[in-house]
Design an enzyme around this catalytic site. Structure first.
Site: not given
Ligand code: ARG
Length: 448
Positions: A294, A34, A328, A336, A333, A121, A166-167, A288, A296, A301
């Protein structure tokens, strides 16, 4: 860590190889190791070892001389890692054995006394809690920075009128300050979740050893205090096997990331020419390669998309931990990588949102125009009918619907209708209704 620093010499394991005739196969080493992930625990591992060593000396479990050698050795190891002189070795599996092995190179066999009354451990559980504790502190600061940015924008835009949706349909007029303040509140809760997580995790597993504690006369309160924990964990078996502090941290990150993704989505919409509510600075936009016009909102995003990783990491560890028997298991392991990634991801998202918003320009006029064209004050008409004509709200709602329909047919805004237009629908309407049709008035009546 660079490839060069990560050596893969194929020796038998110096730390546990005693009962083994042959060394583990290459693939066994690969699946078992690890170090590629947990090298990030190095400082916490050194701190935990220093506290443990001081306790062993205090309790006369090892001599002061031996303790001194170990402490100096550990400090040298720390210095080597810090200055990138340290060679991490895959055959030594993890950060704990890499550090101990180097300690042995430096101070000889006395290094082996450090692991008295300790197991990997309780060691890894301690290191990991210390790491997540620091991560909580760093994230809390970043959330606060972001909140400050939102708050100063709110101050600036107390009077900036925009449509409330709303919506995703225009609902009622609001101010940009009201809109941003919703996110300030989300961040307040996210910060308090971070603080809760920190408080709950701040107990020391050190001294739980493999699972059942130790016959040595250790002092767990002492090591807990040295490491800034509130107290030792009550159950040694829980201490080595609990990872709910990590899943809780992952949830807190996922939830905060989810909040950021909602604002990111709004910024993306608002930055379209169709909305035109906001211009992002060049620093926080990309172009772009084919369409020259463009600009962006890539950062927004990506913040929107990063929730995928944050959610995945939570589910990943919850799945690892599900149905794991005490105490354990090596499965743990796998705890992480996701935590490190979620921390890195959320830190970056918070920084990006802070930077992007602090340089964004809101188009006050466009926002106001858009509010005017969306019949956003229709509810105000209904409320006027209720207040002034004593009409039941349901009926007022219906009458207002007819008024909106009339305006739509004439391609008018509500405030372009004449009194006689309105009276053609409800004869008792008076001039006074026009006061309700102003956006500022509608906002004002809500801010009191
Ligand atoms: N690298 C291990 C982990 O992260 C450390 C604990 C190993 N304990 C053991 N009994 N093999 O979980």
């Amino acid at each position: 860590m660079t490839k060069k620093q990560l050596s893969t010499d194929n020796q038998s394991n110096q730390m546990w190889g005693g009962r083994f005739d042959t060394q583990p196969s290459d693939i066994m080493q690969q699946i078992n190791a690890s170090i590629g992930v947990d090298y990030r625990l190095w400082r916490q591992d050194i701190d935990g070892s220093l506290a443990h060593c001081e306790m062993l000396v205090k309790q006369k479990i090892i001599s002061g001389d031996d303790g001194q050698k170990i402490i100096e050795g550990l400090k040298q190891v720390a210095q080597e890692i810090e200055s990138a002189q340290f060679e991490f070795k895959v055959e030594l599996e993890d950060i704990h054995m890499n550090i101990e092995s180097r300690l042995k190179d430096l101070i000889g066999d006395v290094a082996g006394k450090l692991h008295t009354a300790r197991s990997r451990n309780d060691q890894v559980a301690t290191d990991f809690r210390l790491w997540v504790r620091e991560a909580c502190d760093e994230l809390a600061v970043k959330v606060e920075n972001f909140q400050n940015t939102l708050q100063s924008l709110s101050k600036e835009h107390k009077k900036t009128i925009m449509p409330g949706f709303t919506h995703l349909q225009v609902a009622q007029p609001v101010t940009l300050a009201m809109h941003l303040n919703a996110y300030v509140q989300m961040m307040t809760r996210d910060k308090s979740r971070i603080e809760d997580c920190r408080t709950r995790l701040n107990e020391s597993p050190l001294g739980a050893c493999a699972l059942s504690g130790t016959g040595f006369d250790t002092d767990r309160v002492y090591t807990a205090q040295k490491l800034g924990f509130d107290k030792p964990m009550e159950s040694t078996m829980d201490a080595v096997s609990a990872r709910d502090f990590a899943t809780e941290f992952l949830f807190v990150c996922a939830q905060c990331g989810l909040h950021l993704s909602r604002l990111a989505e709004e910024i993306i919409l608002w930055a379209t020419p169709q909305f035109g509510f906001v211009n992002l600075s060049d620093e926080w936009s990309t172009g772009s390669s084919i369409m020259p016009q463009k600009k962006n909102p890539d950062a927004a995003e990506l913040v929107r998309a990063k929730t995928g990783r944050l959610n995945a990491n939570l589910i990943q560890l919850m799945t690892v931990m599900k149905a794991l028997p005490l105490a354990y298991n090596k499965d743990m392991q796998e705890d992480k990588a996701g935590v490190f990634e979620s921390f890195d991801t959320l830190s970056l998202c918070l920084d990006a949102m802070t930077g992007m918003l602090s340089t964004a320009q809101f188009n006050i006029d466009v926002m106001k125009k858009s509010t005017e064209s969306g019949y956003a004050t229709a509810t105000e008409i209904a409320d006027w009918l209720v207040r002034n004509l004593n009409m039941p709200f349901r009926e007022a709602h219906h009458v207002t619907g007819l008024i909106v329909k009339l305006a739509e047919g004439k391609e008018y805004q509500l405030d372009q209708l004449t009194l006689s237009d309105l009276q053609s629908i409800e004869p008792k309407i008076t001039d006074d209704i026009f006061n309700s049709l102003s956006l500022d008035k509608a906002i004002e009546s809500r801010l009191k």
